[in-house]
Design an enzyme around this catalytic site. Structure first.
Site, mmCIF file in Angstrom:
data_model
loop_
_atom_site.group_PDB
_atom_site.id
_atom_site.type_symbol
_atom_site.label_atom_id
_atom_site.label_comp_id
_atom_site.label_asym_id
_atom_site.label_seq_id
_atom_site.Cartn_x
_atom_site.Cartn_y
_atom_site.Cartn_z
ATOM 1 N N TYR A 146 43.584 39.468 42.751
ATOM 2 C CA TYR A 146 43.127 39.023 41.437
ATOM 3 C C TYR A 146 42.023 37.979 41.589
ATOM 4 C CZ TYR A 146 43.483 37.403 36.588
ATOM 5 O OH TYR A 146 43.216 37.065 35.279
ATOM 6 N N LYS A 150 38.027 38.292 40.342
ATOM 7 C CA LYS A 150 37.437 37.398 39.349
ATOM 8 C C LYS A 150 36.277 36.602 39.932
ATOM 9 C CE LYS A 150 40.083 38.574 35.944
ATOM 10 N NZ LYS A 150 39.551 39.311 34.786
#
Length: 241
Positions: A146, A150
């Site tokens: 994740y 990002k």
């Protein structure tokens, strides 16, 4: 910040921040083109705000491009679609990597590309906001893929701003803290995990989806006409201390 006569594509519009963006933009006069994988979410959103809805699995690059072609040359794009697979460094799987990077990064790059191509063919102009996360700036347990997705999207946002600026297309990102959505509930429901995070926020709370949506609306609007290539933290001061 009114958007009467404008149109906006919102990915991940069925839930969470994406749905909050769809509601807000519709309230302010925009036609919303909602993209989501779940047809029932799209149906309920259309019943609530009208607009157009396109069911698409953004993990499929060809389907993503087809959905953007169906959406057409809208004025704005909000990339809100995102997933997380909670795996530690030592437990990371290829399947988890492909799922998270496929939705959070690759799909966003494809939607930005197709949006830009359509806007340039229509004469240029427009704005994109990509939703990233404070997880791209700080290391959180079990957020390896994740965080990579990002942080990668923030880097891509700067390149997009540089290359698309000459066409009048502004590209920015917002980096929210923990926002009270279904995705966050899964990751932060354990008080033993959430409490230490809460005390690191000077404002003493996590974000609401509607607060993130209002900041995105600012970046899309004419009030943000000189803002491009920026990453705006919506974090209650988390990154400042």
């Amino acid at each position: 910040m009114q958007f009467t006569g404008k149109s906006v594509i919102i990915t991940g519009a069925g839930k969470g921040i994406g749905r909050a963006c769809a509601r807000l933009m519709a309230e302010r006069g925009a036609e919303v083109v909602a993209l989501s994988r779940t047809q029932s979410d799209l149906d309920s959103l259309r019943a609530e705000i009208g607009g157009r809805a396109i069911a698409v699995d953004l993990a499929d690059p060809a389907a993503t491009r087809a959905a953007m072609a169906e959406a057409g040359a809208c004025d704005y794009l909000v990339n809100s679609a995102g997933i997380n697979v909670l795996e530690s460094v030592l437990e990371m799987t290829e399947a988890g990597y492909e799922a998270v990077l496929g939705i959070n990064l690759r799909a966003a790059l494809l939607t930005c590309q197709e949006f830009a191509r359509a806007r340039i063919a229509a004469g240029g102009g427009g704005a994109i906001v990509n939703i990233t996360s404070i997880a791209g700036h700080r290391g959180f347990q079990d957020h390896l893929c994740y965080a990579a997705s990002k942080a990668g999207l923030e880097g891509a946002t700067r390149v997009l701003a540089k290359e698309l600026g000459p066409h009048g297309i502004r590209v920015n990102a917002v980096a929210p803290t923990i926002t009270l959505t279904e995705l966050a509930a899964e990751a932060w429901s354990d008080e033993a995990k959430s409490a230490p995070m809460m005390v690191r926020h000077p404002l003493g709370r996590f974000a609401e989806a509607e607060e993130v949506a209002r900041s995105i609306a600012l970046l899309l609007s004419g009030d943000g006409a000189m803002i491009t290539g920026a990453v705006l933290p919506i974090d209650g001061g988390f990154l400042a201390v």
